[in-house]
Each structure stands twice: as structure tokens, then as C-alpha cells.
Design an enzyme around this catalytic site. Structure first.
Site, PDB file in Angstrom:
ATOM      1  N   LEU A   3       0.879  -1.163   0.000  1.00  0.00           N
ATOM      2  CA  LEU A   3       0.000   0.000   0.000  1.00  0.00           C
ATOM      3  C   LEU A   3       0.913   1.208   0.000  1.00  0.00           C
ATOM      4  CD1 LEU A   3      -2.761  -0.893   2.642  1.00  0.00           C
ATOM      5  CD2 LEU A   3      -3.095  -0.621   0.187  1.00  0.00           C
ATOM      6  N   ASP A   4       0.641   2.195  -0.858  1.00  0.00           N
ATOM      7  CA  ASP A   4       1.532   3.345  -0.899  1.00  0.00           C
ATOM      8  C   ASP A   4       1.406   4.167   0.377  1.00  0.00           C
ATOM      9  OD1 ASP A   4      -0.618   5.194  -1.197  1.00  0.00           O
ATOM     10  OD2 ASP A   4      -0.619   4.886  -3.357  1.00  0.00           O
ATOM     11  N   LYS A   5       2.302   5.123   0.541  1.00  0.00           N
ATOM     12  CA  LYS A   5       2.394   5.883   1.790  1.00  0.00           C
ATOM     13  C   LYS A   5       1.081   6.555   2.159  1.00  0.00           C
ATOM     14  CE  LYS A   5       4.959   9.680   3.970  1.00  0.00           C
ATOM     15  NZ  LYS A   5       5.968  10.746   3.783  1.00  0.00           N
ATOM     16  N   SER A   9      -1.931   5.585   1.386  1.00  0.00           N
ATOM     17  CA  SER A   9      -3.063   4.663   1.480  1.00  0.00           C
ATOM     18  C   SER A   9      -3.112   3.988   2.846  1.00  0.00           C
ATOM     19  CB  SER A   9      -2.978   3.617   0.372  1.00  0.00           C
ATOM     20  OG  SER A   9      -3.025   4.222  -0.902  1.00  0.00           O
TER      21      SER A   9
END
Length: 272
Positions: A113-115, A117
Site C-alpha cells: 500500500l503506498d504511503k 493509502s
């Protein structure tokens, strides 16, 4: 009648073997080997790419034997602002901060999950289980709750369901439905069965909206439920089997994820 033999498992690199055994990440394993801390069959090996047969090899780190340990499967409610990696060269806080103080063997994130999210992130030391979930051929669905900066009409939702073409990539969705709307923004639920980089954000932006929040609430029948933000808990044996049962090649028994949790950051310790 001659019985055919099962093919022998393919050899893997020494660094990969340490990772598959759940001892550490592959990057950490490479550093250990280069530092001369890893022995193979009683002899120090300094080449991380040295190929071995895992079923026969005797591996030790600092003189201590390394074997396949207990498999661990965790569910984490990732807070916004953490990066999904073990070590970040920029010094940003990682998801491993949520495991601080817990006596756990090495576990790796199953996907990312990106930062910016939030939500459901699986972590495990079972690399085969993780690879099955990540394999695009498995078609395991991921469900997201997405807050957008506009009020969607049916035409907008239709654009989301149609996916998007970004450069040479075709981005697809399985479903897009309205959850609730306020005066200026709304929450929608989106389901995908791929794992392309920033896939949800790119589809929403192509449809003409911006993403305010992005929360993953389900993976292959596993639901985030009411797990507090920053908390981690072990999966039950039934939950471990759910994503594999919901794979494209297996029986499909859909379970709609429950809405995202809004609780605090109380940490839940895994059961023994």
C-alpha cells in the site's frame, strides 16, 4: 509399469533460501552472506547467488542452524503515512513500526500500500502463500473504500467501471458503487483483481476526480472489519485459506468486506 519420479525442486540462491525460510528479507540475507556470517554445510559462503537445493542444504547464520520455522500470517490495519518496506533509504517510518515490541519472526508484506493509502495489509513468512495471492493469474479480488473530491453521478461511476488506459497499460475494475455522499465529496467502493502501481488512483483520476482517502478493506474474502488503525492480529486457519479459495482457479465464495474501521490505534498482540 515404471512409476515416474516427481521432479526435484529447482535450486535457489542462498539469499533467496534464507528469505523463503522466513529468516530475513532477501536484501538482508545478501548482506549477511557478503559479511561471511552464513555457512552452508559447515563452510562459509560469501556469494549470495550461490545456488542450493533447499531440501538438502544445512544453513547456519552466526553458527546457529536456520530451518523452516512456524508459518505466521498477520493482518495489519496500515495507518496513512507509513511506507510498505523493511528499510527506507529516505528514513521514513515503515509498517514495521506497528510490529515494534512484538516477539515475532521475520515477516514480509504481501504486496504494498503506498504511503498515502490505509487499511488491510497482509504480512507473512510463507512466501508460497504470498506469491499465490500476488500472482495476477489468481485473480484474487481487492476491495477499497475511496473518498473522492466530487459528487459522482451514474456517468462517473460508469467511467470507473470501464477502467482506464494509461500509456501502454489497461487498468480494469470489477465493480464501482456509491457508498455515501456528502455536500462536496463522496465515498465509493471499488473492486479490482490486479495489483498495478497506483491502480485505483489512476482510474479515479482518469474518470475526472481526485482521491482524498484510499482504504483497502478486503482481500480475497478477508475483511479488515473493526481492527483498529495500527493494530495487528494473526489470521485464523480458516482466514488463511480464504484468499486461496477465492482465487480465480478455485471455488469462489464471495464475502463482502465490512466497512472500514474508525477506531483508535490500540495494538492487538498476536495470539501464541
Amino acid at each position: 509399469m515404471t512409476r515416474s519420479r516427481a521432479p526435484a525442486p529447482a535450486p535457489v540462491s542462498l539469499a533467496r533460501a534464507l528469505s523463503k525460510l522466513g529468516y530475513c528479507s532477501r536484501t538482508q540475507a545478501e548482506a549477511l552472506v557478503l559479511a561471511g556470517r552464513v555457512a552452508l554445510d559447515g563452510r562459509i559462503v560469501r556469494n549470495p547467488t550461490h545456488r542450493i537445493a533447499m531440501e538438502r542444504a544445512r544453513i547456519a547464520v552466526d553458527g546457529e542452524p536456520v530451518g523452516a520455522g512456524q508459518r505466521l500470517y498477520l493482518m495489519l490495519n496500515k495507518p496513512r503515512g507509513l511506507v510498505t518496506t523493511r528499510d527506507d533509504p529516505e528514513g521514513r517510518e515503515t509498517v514495521y513500526a506497528c510490529l515494534a515490541g512484538l516477539e515475532l519472526p521475520f515477516v514480509a508484506p504481501v504486496g504494498r500500500l503506498d504511503k498515502a493509502s490505509e487499511g488491510l495489509l497482509l504480512m507473512s513468512n510463507d512466501s508460497r502463500w504470498a506469491q499465490h495471492i500476488l500472482d495476477p493469474a489468481s485473480g484474487i479480488e481487492k476491495t477499497y473504500h475511496v473518498q473522492i473530491d466530487r459528487l459522482p453521478d451514474e456517468a462517473f461511476l460508469a467511467r470507473l467501471r470501464a477502467g482506464a488506459v494509461d500509456g501502454d497499460e489497461t487498468l480494469t475494475t470489477r465493480a464501482a458503487t456509491l457508498l455515501r455522499a456528502g455536500e462536496r465529496n463522496a465515498w465509493i467502493e471499488m473492486v479490482i483483481d490486479e495489483g498495478r502501481n497506483r491502480q485505483i488512483r489512476r482510474i479515479v483520476e482518469a474518470a475526472g476526480a481526485g482521491v482524498l482517502r484510499l482504504v483497502r478493506v478486503g482481500i480475497g474474502g478477508l475483511a479488515l472489519g473493526d481492527l483498529p488503525k495500527g493494530a495487528v492480529r494473526p489470521l485464523t486457519p480458516q482466514e488463511v485459506a480464504l484468499p486461496l479459495a477465492n482465487a480465480r482457479c478455485g471455488p469462489v465464495q464471495r464475502q463482502r468486506p465490512t466497512p472500514r474501521a474508525t477506531g483508535g490505534a490500540k495494538r492487538v498482540h498476536p495470539a501464541a
